[in-house]
Design a protein around this motif. Structure first.
Motif, short mmCIF file in Angstrom:
data_model
loop_
_atom_site.label_atom_id
_atom_site.label_comp_id
_atom_site.label_asym_id
_atom_site.label_seq_id
_atom_site.Cartn_x
_atom_site.Cartn_y
_atom_site.Cartn_z
N ALA A 20 0.85 -1.19 0.00
CA ALA A 20 0.00 0.00 0.00
C ALA A 20 0.88 1.24 0.00
O ALA A 20 1.85 1.32 0.75
N TYR A 21 0.57 2.19 -0.86
CA TYR A 21 1.28 3.46 -0.88
C TYR A 21 0.34 4.51 -0.29
O TYR A 21 -0.67 4.83 -0.88
N MET A 22 0.69 5.09 0.85
CA MET A 22 -0.21 6.00 1.51
C MET A 22 0.54 7.30 1.82
O MET A 22 1.13 7.46 2.89
N SER A 23 0.53 8.24 0.91
CA SER A 23 1.28 9.47 1.07
C SER A 23 0.75 10.34 2.20
O SER A 23 1.44 11.23 2.68
N SER A 24 -0.48 10.11 2.65
CA SER A 24 -1.07 10.95 3.68
C SER A 24 -0.90 10.38 5.08
O SER A 24 -1.45 10.90 6.04
N PHE A 25 -0.15 9.30 5.23
CA PHE A 25 0.04 8.67 6.53
C PHE A 25 0.65 9.66 7.52
O PHE A 25 1.62 10.34 7.22
N LYS A 26 0.08 9.78 8.72
CA LYS A 26 0.55 10.72 9.72
C LYS A 26 1.53 10.05 10.67
O LYS A 26 1.28 8.98 11.19
N SER A 27 2.63 10.71 10.93
CA SER A 27 3.65 10.17 11.81
C SER A 27 3.41 10.65 13.24
O SER A 27 3.14 11.82 13.48
N ASN A 28 3.52 9.71 14.20
CA ASN A 28 3.39 10.06 15.61
C ASN A 28 4.71 9.89 16.35
O ASN A 28 4.76 9.88 17.57
N SER A 29 5.81 9.76 15.63
CA SER A 29 7.09 9.43 16.26
C SER A 29 8.19 10.30 15.69
O SER A 29 8.17 10.68 14.53
N ASN A 30 9.15 10.62 16.55
CA ASN A 30 10.34 11.33 16.10
C ASN A 30 11.51 10.38 15.91
O ASN A 30 12.64 10.82 15.70
N ASN A 31 11.27 9.08 16.02
CA ASN A 31 12.33 8.09 15.87
C ASN A 31 12.61 7.84 14.40
O ASN A 31 12.23 6.81 13.83
N THR A 32 13.26 8.78 13.76
CA THR A 32 13.53 8.69 12.33
C THR A 32 15.02 8.59 12.07
O THR A 32 15.85 9.02 12.88
N VAL A 33 15.35 8.00 10.92
CA VAL A 33 16.72 7.96 10.42
C VAL A 33 16.77 8.85 9.19
O VAL A 33 15.91 8.73 8.31
N GLN A 34 17.76 9.75 9.12
CA GLN A 34 17.87 10.62 7.96
C GLN A 34 19.26 10.46 7.34
O GLN A 34 20.27 10.57 8.03
N VAL A 35 19.28 10.21 6.04
CA VAL A 35 20.53 10.03 5.31
C VAL A 35 20.52 10.95 4.09
O VAL A 35 19.66 10.80 3.21
N ASP A 36 21.42 11.92 4.06
CA ASP A 36 21.53 12.85 2.93
C ASP A 36 20.19 13.48 2.58
O ASP A 36 19.84 13.63 1.40
N GLY A 37 19.44 13.85 3.59
CA GLY A 37 18.17 14.54 3.36
C GLY A 37 16.98 13.63 3.12
O GLY A 37 15.86 14.11 2.95
N ILE A 38 17.17 12.31 3.13
CA ILE A 38 16.06 11.36 2.99
C ILE A 38 15.76 10.78 4.36
O ILE A 38 16.65 10.23 5.03
N GLN A 39 14.52 10.88 4.78
CA GLN A 39 14.11 10.44 6.12
C GLN A 39 13.36 9.12 6.05
O GLN A 39 12.52 8.93 5.18
N PHE A 40 13.68 8.22 6.99
CA PHE A 40 13.08 6.89 7.04
C PHE A 40 12.52 6.65 8.45
O PHE A 40 13.15 6.99 9.43
N GLU A 41 11.36 6.02 8.50
CA GLU A 41 10.70 5.79 9.79
C GLU A 41 9.94 4.46 9.77
O GLU A 41 9.26 4.14 8.79
N THR A 42 10.03 3.71 10.85
CA THR A 42 9.27 2.46 10.99
C THR A 42 7.78 2.76 11.13
O THR A 42 7.39 3.69 11.84
N VAL A 43 6.96 1.95 10.47
CA VAL A 43 5.51 2.11 10.53
C VAL A 43 4.88 0.77 10.89
O VAL A 43 5.24 -0.27 10.32
#
Length: 222
Positions: A20-43
């Motif tokens: 599923a591709y859900m561009s409107s998914f809301k994040s409730n966590s600040n536990n993100t990984v960012q690499v060269d301006g690209i941010q990744f987060e567990t869902v």
């Protein structure tokens, strides 16, 4: 000589199996990984899961995945194809895992690529399930590349999940005619022969790397 067709997915909407591709998914966590301006987060949409009954056909379906945000100034393609979970106990010890096991393999299709403009996000969700196997509670998962993985042994309690996401190739192109499905291969591995279609579809500027996202807590209950 074959003509190359470069694909822009900005306005294209496609449905992919088990994803599923859900561009409107809301994040409730600040536990993100960012690499060269690209941010990744567990869902993980549901984080309290009921253990299935001890029956051969009883399963508890689980959705999990990764949210990707393009915080750079440039558009970038992402291959939403190869991702798998990693489970940890509450004390951060890894749960046993078994895999990969595969009798076949699968290649990405056009629907597995997503172009993110600056500031845009996409959530890549996949599914697995908890089930009983030989009196042990396991988590079974098949990646989109048709490899199988098993994790265990689980019981009621608190666990952590993170996602391993990867793509080793920056450019992909059409591999064959197919049967109405356009599969793609890395450009450097593309076989050259006289049976290539008259127009070769190429996707370039695809993010390359391997990411281990931050763990997210969930619970298994009776």
């Amino acid at each position: 000589m074959a003509n190359a067709v470069h694909i822009d997915y900005t306005h294209e909407k496609v449905e992919a199996e088990r994803v599923a591709y859900m561009s409107s998914f809301k994040s409730n966590s600040n536990n993100t990984v960012q690499v060269d301006g690209i941010q990744f987060e567990t869902v993980m949409p549901e984080r309290v899961l009921r253990i299935p009954a001890k029956q051969s056909d009883a399963k508890t379906q689980v959705q999990f995945g990764i949210r990707i945000t393009n915080n750079t100034a440039n558009p970038c393609n992402f291959l939403l194809f190869v991702a798998r979970p990693e489970f940890l106990q509450a004390n951060k010890e890894k749960m046993p895992q078994f895999g990969p096991n595969a009798n076949t393999n699968a290649s990405p299709e056009l629907s597995d690529f997503k172009l993110l403009m600056p500031g845009e996000s996409v959530t890549f969700l996949v599914e697995g399930y908890f089930e009983w196997f030989e009196n042990e509670l396991k988590f079974a998962f098949m990646r989109k590349d048709a490899t199988y993985w098993w994790y265990g042994n689980f019981e009621s309690g608190t666990y952590l999940i993170n996602v391993i996401y990867e793509n080793p190739y920056a450019a992909w192109e059409q591999a064959s005619w197919g049967d109405g499905i356009i599969s793609l291969m890395p450009m450097q591995k593309q076989p050259r022969n006289n049976y290539l279609p008259p127009k070769i579809i190429k996707i370039e500027n695809v993010w390359v790397g391997e990411i281990f996202t931050f763990p997210l807590e969930f619970r298994l209950i009776q």
